[in-house]
Design a protein around this motif. Structure first.
Motif, PDB file in Angstrom:
ATOM      1  N   MET A  68      34.786  29.631  85.524  1.00  0.00           N
ATOM      2  CA  MET A  68      34.834  29.362  86.964  1.00  0.00           C
ATOM      3  C   MET A  68      36.098  29.947  87.577  1.00  0.00           C
ATOM      4  N   HIS A 110      40.926  20.451  86.549  1.00  0.00           N
ATOM      5  CA  HIS A 110      39.539  19.988  86.432  1.00  0.00           C
ATOM      6  C   HIS A 110      39.339  19.128  85.188  1.00  0.00           C
ATOM      7  N   HIS A 161      39.050  20.000  82.037  1.00  0.00           N
ATOM      8  CA  HIS A 161      38.180  20.478  80.965  1.00  0.00           C
ATOM      9  C   HIS A 161      38.848  21.607  80.198  1.00  0.00           C
ATOM     10  N   MET A 211      41.335  24.130  82.159  1.00  0.00           N
ATOM     11  CA  MET A 211      41.726  23.999  83.555  1.00  0.00           C
ATOM     12  C   MET A 211      42.313  22.609  83.759  1.00  0.00           C
TER      13      MET A 211
HETATM   14 CU   LIG Z   1      37.113  24.057  86.047  1.00  0.00          CU
END
Ligand SMILES: [Cu+2]
Lengths: 436, 132
Positions: free
Chosen positions: B107, B80, B82, B77
């Protein structure tokens, strides 16, 4: 309190009169679908644990309950699982570092809902509930005993040997002190290790098998500890039924906090799902106590004292679980390779694991201070201030993005976190010491 | 941009997401596609936060199945910062078909998947965008 609630209630009443189609006007459709993911009603049945043949055997749960509360399972007769996982404290102990025979390096997490997780410990160094239990039993700072001692306890206690043999078959005779010394284990004290080396391979395996089965029974007990409905869930149930006030079960501040949680504060990205965890490992850069020791950054000091090692979290944990003889693929597991996809496809990469820790559940979080893997924060307020202005991570890269929430918003988030408490959904006898 | 496949699916939570992919191979000419890749999740709808597999098909631009390809998977992602929660593995199952095993999206939000495909001395990087 009531005055606080009448405001939004009147407003929503008005809304439902003027616009009957938007009964849950306080929540947008996309918020509602996120809320549904968080609701306990969306929790699937407990997934099977193919690595533990007795995972769902009620007799194993009963045997496991006795073991969980039994202080004889320790080096000094004083430590049981329940010493650090106290039922009245949501199965935590209120300490930053737990105390058994010695002091642990990390903080004890709750066990409520733990059976849903694919990985155990803050660094996920175990891949099943039963293999997790074997860690503290032989840790010199927790129970401090050894597997031969435990095997002998099971063999010599008539109630235990009965329970054991019904579930797992006949116990071997351990009375020959030449073959089976007083205490022995491949981990633990030097004396126990030396005795272990002196034992025959087949005897070692027989003892390890009993030890593993103790873990499997304790795991069956912990599978009973599923969360019950919290105020938050009852509020949502009402909202989903079309009552925009949610039965008045949450205050305006709590509702505002929930809105932040699934919205602007982005908590739901990691604390996702009915257990408020995505069961993953993430780097949120909580301070590392090892690195705040005086002189940590002064190289000269380390000529005289050993430099403390920062906690690498998942980076090390995933390697330990892959190497463990007690993992899903090992000879003590009842699973086939197809059941072990979490282990087989485990991410070991440096950039994804260094400084990452298991995302804990937030159910009952108001009752489980202090917080984070070493209890770095004493209060929820401190946790939230950390999230609001995330520091550079002690190791790896902090994934958090600064939130810039106001004090008022932080208080609302904190208020919301108080709506998540509930005892486990089991009858009371599972939460207390059984009559032996 | 070589969009080969477009899908819309429902999530358990009632969220809709579309997934499509964009080829980014060929430095000078972005439209110079070398392989055509299609995929389908073995579990429908694509599950949130559960390990599952994709069946993937690799063809040349003129529709011939590509066998013996060496395929690397990566993803994450970007917003984010990660990567993937798992380390997926690609296995050939014959006649230009491959199985991408061990995928998990932990997620909701925007994910990217990158596939590096090497076959017959040709190499191409493909980017897939997934919006959960
Ligand atoms: Cu994420």
């Amino acid at each position: 309190m009531t005055r606080l609630r009448t405001g939004p209630y009147l407003l929503s009443l008005l809304l439902s009169i003027t616009a009957p189609s938007s009964i849950t006007a306080a929540w947008s459709p996309s918020e509602l679908s996120l809320l549904r993911l968080q609701w306990l009603g969306s929790l699937p049945p407990l997934p099977a644990d193919p690595s533990n043949r007795v995972a769902d055997d009620p007799r194993a749960a009963e045997f496991g309950r006795r073991l969980f509360f039994d202080r004889r399972l320790s080096a000094n007769g004083e430590v049981a699982c329940a010493s650090c996982h106290i039922p009245g404290k949501s199965f935590t102990d209120g300490l930053a570092r737990s105390r058994g025979v010695g002091e642990t390096k990390r903080s004890a997490p709750t066990l409520i809902g733990a059976a849903y997780a694919p990985w155990y410990f803050w660094d996920g160094r175990s891949d099943s509930l039963w293999s997790q239990a074997l860690g503290p039993l032989e840790s010199p700072v927790e129970h401090g005993g050894n597997r031969l001692q435990y095997a002998r306890l099971i063999r010599n206690d008539p109630v235990y040997s009965d329970h054991y043999e019904t579930l797992f078959g006949p116990l071997p005779d351990l009375s020959d002190r030449q073959r089976f010394p007083d205490g022995a284990s491949p981990v633990g004290t030097d004396a126990a290790i030396a005795e272990w080396r002196g034992m025959a391979e087949v005897d070692r395996k027989a003892v390890t098998r009993i030890f593993v089965n103790v873990g499997k029974a304790v795991a069956a007990y912990q599978r009973k500890l599923v969360p019950g409905l919290a105020r938050f869930d009852r509020y949502l149930e009402k909202v989903f039924q079309g009552d925009p006030s949610g039965g008045g079960l949450m205050s305006t501040d709590e509702v505002a906090g929930l809105k932040l949680f699934v919205g602007k504060a982005m908590c739901v990205t990691c604390h996702m799902g009915p257990l408020f965890t995505n069961h993953g490992f993430h780097n949120v850069g909580a301070p590392d106590p090892a690195m705040s020791k005086p002189g940590y950054r002064l190289p000269i000091v380390h000529l005289f004292i050993e430099k403390p090692e920062p906690d690498m979290g998942r980076y090390r944990g995933v390697r330990q679980s892959l190497a463990s003889e007690f993992n899903c693929l090992g000879e003590y597991s009842d699973a086939t390779k197809n059941d072990c996809s979490e282990l087989v496809f485990a991410n070991t990469r440096h950039q994804d694991t260094l400084g990452a820790f298991k995302v804990p559940t937030l159910r009952n979080v108001a009752d489980t201070a202090p917080y984070m893997h070493v209890g770095q924060f004493a209060t929820l307020g401190e946790v939230l201030r950390h999230y609001n202005a995330p520091p550079v991570a002690p190791s790896g890269r902090n994934e958090l993005i600064p939130l810039a929430l106001t004090d008022r918003e932080l208080n609302q988030l904190e208020a919301f976190l108080h709506s998540l408490s509930s005892p486990p959904a089991v009858s009371a006898e599972w939460l207390q010491i059984p009559d032996l | 941009m070589g969009t080969v496949d477009r899908m819309k699916r429902g999530l358990p939570g009632g969220l809709l997401f579309a997934c499509f992919f964009i080829a980014i191979g060929g430095h000078a000419q972005p439209n110079q596609e070398k392989f055509i890749v299609t995929y389908k999740s073995q579990v429908e709808p694509m599950p949130l936060n559960r390990i599952h597999s994709w069946r993937m098909r690799v063809e040349t631009t003129d529709g011939m199945p590509v066998t013996g390809a060496d395929i690397r998977v990566d993803g994450g992602m970007p917003a984010h910062g990660h990567g993937l929660p798992t380390q997926p593995v690609v296995r050939e199952i014959g006649e230009g078909n491959y199985l991408v095993e061990g995928l998990k999206f932990s997620m909701t939000g925007y994910w990217e998947m990158w596939f590096e495909i090497k076959a017959g001395g040709i190499s191409e990087k493909k980017k897939f965008a997934l919006d959960f």
